[in-house]
Every structure is written in structure tokens, then in C-alpha cells.
Design a protein around this motif. Structure first.
Motif, PDB file in Angstrom:
ATOM      1  N   ALA A 192       0.823  -1.206   0.000  1.00 14.58           N
ATOM      2  CA  ALA A 192       0.000   0.000   0.000  1.00 14.58           C
ATOM      3  C   ALA A 192       0.860   1.260   0.000  1.00 14.58           C
ATOM      4  N   ALA A 193       1.966   1.228   0.757  1.00 14.27           N
ATOM      5  CA  ALA A 193       2.822   2.411   0.870  1.00 14.27           C
ATOM      6  C   ALA A 193       3.601   2.684  -0.414  1.00 14.27           C
ATOM      7  N   PHE A 194       3.915   1.639  -1.180  1.00 19.77           N
ATOM      8  CA  PHE A 194       4.760   1.817  -2.358  1.00 19.77           C
ATOM      9  C   PHE A 194       3.990   1.689  -3.673  1.00 19.77           C
ATOM     10  N   ALA A 195       2.696   1.453  -3.598  1.00 20.53           N
ATOM     11  CA  ALA A 195       1.889   1.305  -4.812  1.00 20.53           C
ATOM     12  C   ALA A 195       1.870   2.602  -5.618  1.00 20.53           C
ATOM     13  N   GLY A 196       1.837   2.451  -6.937  1.00 20.51           N
ATOM     14  CA  GLY A 196       1.671   3.600  -7.820  1.00 20.51           C
ATOM     15  C   GLY A 196       2.954   4.311  -8.180  1.00 20.51           C
ATOM     16  N   ARG A 197       4.012   4.148  -7.382  1.00 20.37           N
ATOM     17  CA  ARG A 197       5.264   4.843  -7.680  1.00 20.37           C
ATOM     18  C   ARG A 197       6.447   3.893  -7.853  1.00 20.37           C
ATOM     19  N   THR A 198       6.202   2.612  -7.644  1.00 16.23           N
ATOM     20  CA  THR A 198       7.247   1.606  -7.820  1.00 16.23           C
ATOM     21  C   THR A 198       6.645   0.350  -8.439  1.00 16.23           C
ATOM     22  N   ASP A 199       7.511  -0.533  -8.890  1.00 14.62           N
ATOM     23  CA  ASP A 199       7.112  -1.903  -9.190  1.00 14.62           C
ATOM     24  C   ASP A 199       7.447  -2.707  -7.941  1.00 14.62           C
ATOM     25  N   ALA A 200       6.447  -2.896  -7.098  1.00 17.06           N
ATOM     26  CA  ALA A 200       6.660  -3.465  -5.766  1.00 17.06           C
ATOM     27  C   ALA A 200       6.399  -4.969  -5.757  1.00 17.06           C
ATOM     28  N   SER A 201       7.216  -5.689  -4.989  1.00 21.76           N
ATOM     29  CA  SER A 201       7.040  -7.125  -4.822  1.00 21.76           C
ATOM     30  C   SER A 201       7.457  -7.518  -3.415  1.00 21.76           C
ATOM     31  N   VAL A 202       7.090  -8.733  -3.010  1.00 20.20           N
ATOM     32  CA  VAL A 202       7.421  -9.256  -1.688  1.00 20.20           C
ATOM     33  C   VAL A 202       8.133 -10.592  -1.866  1.00 20.20           C
ATOM     34  N   LEU A 203       9.301 -10.735  -1.238  1.00 21.15           N
ATOM     35  CA  LEU A 203      10.027 -11.995  -1.269  1.00 21.15           C
ATOM     36  C   LEU A 203       9.568 -12.857  -0.100  1.00 21.15           C
ATOM     37  N   SER A 204       9.006 -14.025  -0.394  1.00 19.78           N
ATOM     38  CA  SER A 204       8.559 -14.947   0.654  1.00 19.78           C
ATOM     39  C   SER A 204       9.423 -16.201   0.647  1.00 19.78           C
ATOM     40  N   LEU A 205      10.007 -16.500   1.805  1.00 22.71           N
ATOM     41  CA  LEU A 205      10.765 -17.737   1.968  1.00 22.71           C
ATOM     42  C   LEU A 205       9.966 -18.788   2.726  1.00 22.71           C
ATOM     43  N   PHE A 206       8.798 -18.404   3.226  1.00 22.04           N
ATOM     44  CA  PHE A 206       7.925 -19.337   3.930  1.00 22.04           C
ATOM     45  C   PHE A 206       6.851 -19.896   3.007  1.00 22.04           C
ATOM     46  N   GLY A 207       6.246 -19.000   2.211  1.00 26.83           N
ATOM     47  CA  GLY A 207       5.089 -19.390   1.418  1.00 26.83           C
ATOM     48  C   GLY A 207       3.883 -19.456   2.324  1.00 26.83           C
ATOM     49  N   ASN A 208       2.855 -18.694   2.006  1.00 23.28           N
ATOM     50  CA  ASN A 208       1.648 -18.691   2.835  1.00 23.28           C
ATOM     51  C   ASN A 208       0.443 -18.398   1.944  1.00 23.28           C
ATOM     52  N   SER A 209      -0.670 -18.079   2.566  1.00 19.49           N
ATOM     53  CA  SER A 209      -1.900 -17.892   1.800  1.00 19.49           C
ATOM     54  C   SER A 209      -1.834 -16.694   0.865  1.00 19.49           C
ATOM     55  N   ALA A 210      -0.924 -15.747   1.162  1.00 21.19           N
ATOM     56  CA  ALA A 210      -0.856 -14.526   0.352  1.00 21.19           C
ATOM     57  C   ALA A 210       0.314 -14.525  -0.626  1.00 21.19           C
ATOM     58  N   TYR A 211       1.439 -15.114  -0.225  1.00 23.59           N
ATOM     59  CA  TYR A 211       2.646 -15.033  -1.040  1.00 23.59           C
ATOM     60  C   TYR A 211       3.246 -16.423  -1.241  1.00 23.59           C
ATOM     61  N   ASP A 212       3.402 -16.812  -2.502  1.00 24.94           N
ATOM     62  CA  ASP A 212       4.069 -18.071  -2.797  1.00 24.94           C
ATOM     63  C   ASP A 212       5.566 -17.949  -2.502  1.00 24.94           C
ATOM     64  N   TYR A 213       6.221 -19.089  -2.345  1.00 23.56           N
ATOM     65  CA  TYR A 213       7.671 -19.086  -2.151  1.00 23.56           C
ATOM     66  C   TYR A 213       8.352 -18.390  -3.316  1.00 23.56           C
ATOM     67  N   SER A 214       9.366 -17.577  -2.995  1.00 27.95           N
ATOM     68  CA  SER A 214      10.104 -16.845  -4.030  1.00 27.95           C
ATOM     69  C   SER A 214      11.532 -17.361  -4.127  1.00 27.95           C
ATOM     70  N   ASP A 215      12.024 -17.526  -5.329  1.00 24.47           N
ATOM     71  CA  ASP A 215      13.433 -17.810  -5.532  1.00 24.47           C
ATOM     72  C   ASP A 215      14.220 -16.550  -5.175  1.00 24.47           C
ATOM     73  N   PRO A 216      15.185 -16.619  -4.225  1.00 26.03           N
ATOM     74  CA  PRO A 216      15.940 -15.416  -3.856  1.00 26.03           C
ATOM     75  C   PRO A 216      16.636 -14.742  -5.028  1.00 26.03           C
ATOM     76  N   GLY A 217      16.807 -15.458  -6.133  1.00 27.97           N
ATOM     77  CA  GLY A 217      17.420 -14.860  -7.309  1.00 27.97           C
ATOM     78  C   GLY A 217      16.682 -13.645  -7.838  1.00 27.97           C
ATOM     79  N   VAL A 218      15.402 -13.502  -7.495  1.00 26.16           N
ATOM     80  CA  VAL A 218      14.651 -12.332  -7.965  1.00 26.16           C
ATOM     81  C   VAL A 218      15.208 -11.040  -7.379  1.00 26.16           C
ATOM     82  N   LEU A 219      15.973 -11.153  -6.286  1.00 25.06           N
ATOM     83  CA  LEU A 219      16.566  -9.958  -5.682  1.00 25.06           C
ATOM     84  C   LEU A 219      17.565  -9.292  -6.629  1.00 25.06           C
ATOM     85  N   LEU A 220      18.111 -10.055  -7.547  1.00 27.07           N
ATOM     86  CA  LEU A 220      19.076  -9.497  -8.498  1.00 27.07           C
ATOM     87  C   LEU A 220      18.404  -8.602  -9.527  1.00 27.07           C
ATOM     88  N   GLU A 221      17.084  -8.631  -9.590  1.00 22.38           N
ATOM     89  CA  GLU A 221      16.340  -7.822 -10.557  1.00 22.38           C
ATOM     90  C   GLU A 221      15.850  -6.507  -9.960  1.00 22.38           C
TER      91      GLU A 221
END
Length: 236
Positions: A59-88
């Protein structure tokens, strides 16, 4: 050895301590990327990938960034993320919570190596509370209940860290004691609503969203911790 690149360490503040999500420090983080619409990834590992925390970031970064969330747990809201996405990303923003848990989980998933590569490529690294502690060699943490010294940081920055310096009871007094006794190496403390901007392991400046919040270098002298307040630029 300090990691080449820019790291911003928040003692507290940013969107997570704002009633409306607005933050002058967060604005500075986006400015440091040099991008009109930066790619920003929030890393809430220290909070167990709190869904509420992730939603507040979005909510805080919407509209002015391409915002994403890195999840290492995986839950109902966010699937597990490959940490390699941090390089992007242009900015990696680490949230607060348990410093000890964050470090353990990151190491299991190979995150420190990815962060080191991202920083060398120009990605801004930032974080508050546990997200401040993690970059240093050591820190003051409540990961185990009572405040305690932790000598298990990534070592991207030299020495030790203490967030919430005046914002939480006991933080200042214990940090001074631990540095004086040698339980922690000399380091830096940042109060809530303040941040330190580092480049290649050296301080560029200290900033604050509020004029009465200190940043201090803490050294050892004769068995005691000694504070030296740093100049702080008030934002906005």
C-alpha cells in the motif's frame, strides 16, 4: 570486509511506523535508486513473512514503484520466491522482527550470497530494526526474549548495531554496557525515525524524519561505552 555498494540502516520508522504509510526516509530510499519507477522488493523474513506487513508495504509503495514481496515461507498470500529475484531489484527493503531467525533462514536459502551480488551491481540495500541489525557483524537484539548481544551478523557493514536506541527501554543502557565490556564491538546506534546511509562501508550521512532523534557512534574507552552523536540531516 565491508561489502561494496549502498546500504541504508533504519533504527525504526519508514512505512511500518507511519500512520498513513508516508515516510521521508522511504522517499529518500527511492531517490537513491536514481530510477523514475524503481523495482522494490520487501523482505519480511524476520516477521515470518507477515501478510499484514507485506500488505502495508504494498500500500505504501503502490503507484510509484514496481513493488514485490520476497517470501521464503510461502503462505496464503505469497508463494515461495526464488531469492534470485533480488538481483532484478533497484531497492531491497528488509523488515523488522527476529534478527536471529532472519539470519538463520537466509543462510539456509542462500540469500546472503545473492544480496552481496545485488549490492555489487548497484542495488540499494535497506532495512529497519532486524533489517538494520542483519547487515552488521553484531547487534543488540530481542530475538531470544530479553535484549542480548548477537555476534552473528552478515558483516556487510563493520562493527555492531543498535536500532530503536531511545525508542525502547534499556536499549541505550545495555548497548553502552556491552560495548564497554567487549560483549559487542564498537558500532552505531540509530533511534526511531532515523537512518544511516553507508557507501562501501563508510558513512555518507545520517538522516531523520524528526529533528529530535539521534544517531550515535559508540566506542569503548576504559571499560565503558562512549557516545559520539553524529550530525543528522532532517528530511523534508
Amino acid at each position: 570486509m565491508a561489502v561494496p555498494g549502498t546500504i541504508v540502516t533504519l533504527g525504526g520508522g519508514g512505512f511500518s511506523m507511519s500512520d498513513d504509510g508516508g515516510s521521508a526516509i522511504d522517499d529518500l530510499l527511492l531517490e537513491l535508486t536514481g530510477r523514475e519507477r524503481p523495482r522494490v522488493c520487501f523482505v519480511p523474513t524476520a516477521s515470518g513473512d507477515s501478510v499484514d506487513y507485506g500488505r502495508r508495504f504494498e500500500a505504501a509503495f503502490a503507484g510509484r514503484t514496481d513493488a514485490s514481496v520476497l517470501s521464503l515461507f510461502g503462505n496464503s498470500a505469497y508463494d515461495y520466491s526464488d531469492p534470485g529475484v533480488l538481483l532484478e531489484q533497484d531497492l531491497i527493503y528488509v523488515g523488522g522482527g527476529s534478527t536471529a531467525n532472519l539470519l538463520a533462514i537466509w543462510r539456509l536459502h542462500g540469500v546472503p550470497e545473492v544480496l552481496r551480488e545485488a549490492a555489487a551491481a548497484g542495488t540499494i540495500l535497506a532495512g529497519l530494526s532486524a533489517g538494520m541489525n542483519c547487515w552488521f557483524e553484531a547487534s543488540s537484539t530481542d530475538s531470544f526474549g530479553p535484549l542480548a548481544p548477537l555476534s552473528d551478523g552478515l558483516g556487510f557493514l563493520p562493527g555492531s548495531a543498535c536500532p530503536h536506541y531511545l525508542g525502547e527501554p534499556g536499549r541505550r543502557e545495555l548497548y553502552l554496557d556491552w560495548i564497554g565490556s567487549g560483549s559487542l564491538p564498537e558500532g552505531h546506534a540509530a533511534d526511531d525515525y532515523t537512518a544511516i546511509v553507508w557507501r562501501d562501508g563508510e558513512i555518507v550521512e545520517a538522516v531523520s524524519e524528526r529533528g529530535d532523534r539521534p544517531v550515535a557512534a559508540v566506542s569503548r574507552n576504559g571499560g565503558a561505552g562512549v557516545e559520539t552523536e553524529l550530525p543528522v540531516r532532517v528530511l523534508g
